[in-house]
Design an enzyme around this catalytic site. Structure first.
Site, short mmCIF file in Angstrom:
data_model
loop_
_atom_site.label_atom_id
_atom_site.label_comp_id
_atom_site.label_asym_id
_atom_site.label_seq_id
_atom_site.Cartn_x
_atom_site.Cartn_y
_atom_site.Cartn_z
CG ASP A 132 -1.98 -1.03 1.22
OD1 ASP A 132 -2.25 -1.66 2.25
OD2 ASP A 132 -2.55 -1.24 0.13
CG ASP A 160 -6.84 -1.38 -1.68
OD1 ASP A 160 -5.88 -1.01 -1.03
OD2 ASP A 160 -7.18 -2.58 -1.80
#
Ligand SMILES: CCC[C@@H]1OC(=O)[C@@H](C)C[C@H](C)CCCCC(=O)CCC[C@@H](CC)/C=C\C=C(/COC)CC[C@@H](O)[C@@H](O)C[C@H](O)CNC1=O
Length: 159
Positions: free
Chosen positions: A117, A135
């Protein structure tokens, strides 16, 4: 072809997946874990982060659970594309984004048992969790599907 737009949707999906994997690769190879690069001051930073869970770190480390869920989600999406998305561009786009996002995080989970991330957005006061392109594709896909079902189409075919 026109009815299912397989080729255009495949191109979109592959581009989203490529951007997801490229951005994760660059963050993982060019940045130290925890390192942060401000892009828009405090509001948007690139922060190298790892998550072995789902959103907000839920089900941390449960890789088998993630493999099963992701395969089920993908099978469901393909089935849904075939049965409900005929002649329905918005639904085809939503499903394509959901699939690209699911595959993007699936690759990370298979290879590293965790997800890279990096998008660190300071949403108003609350510090939103750090996320990635996959995401974003998943979230946008969810939003498009909600719009399609509740606002435009109610799942109906295009006129
Ligand atoms: C986006 C789905 C999460 C994604 O699901 C996936 O992979 C799918 C294919 C597999 C999951 C096992 C299934 C979904 C579980 C349910 C869930 O999670 C509720 C979702 C709410 C969501 C509305 C859709 C809001 C927003 C989330 C976030 C912001 O997203 C912009 C925070 C992302 C950060 O916590 C980041 O660390 C997460 C990390 O990258 C791993 N990502 C995942 O697990």
């Amino acid at each position: 072809m026109k009815q299912y737009r397989i080729l255009p949707m495949a191109v979109i999906g592959i581009i989203v997946l490529a951007i997801d994997q490229l951005t994760k690769y660059l963050v993982a190879t060019r940045m130290e874990l925890g390192e942060s690069i401000p892009v828009l001051g405090e509001f948007f930073k690139i922060t190298s982060h790892r998550n072995s869970g789902a959103a907000w770190g839920m089900f941390e480390g449960r890789m088998l659970f993630f493999y099963i869920i992701t395969v089920l989600v993908l099978i469901l999406l393909i089935y849904f594309y075939k049965t409900e998305a005929k002649n329905n561009f918005l639904m085809q786009l939503g499903i394509t984004l959901l699939m690209a996002g699911a595959v993007g995080n699936f690759i990370d989970r298979l290879l590293f048992q965790e997800v890279v991330d990096f998008a660190d957005v300071l949403l108003i006061a609350y510090d939103f969790p750090i996320f990635n392109v996959a995401d974003s594709a998943l979230t946008i896909g969810v939003i498009i599907m909600l719009i399609e079902v509740f606002i435009t189409g109610r799942g109906k075919e295009e006129k």
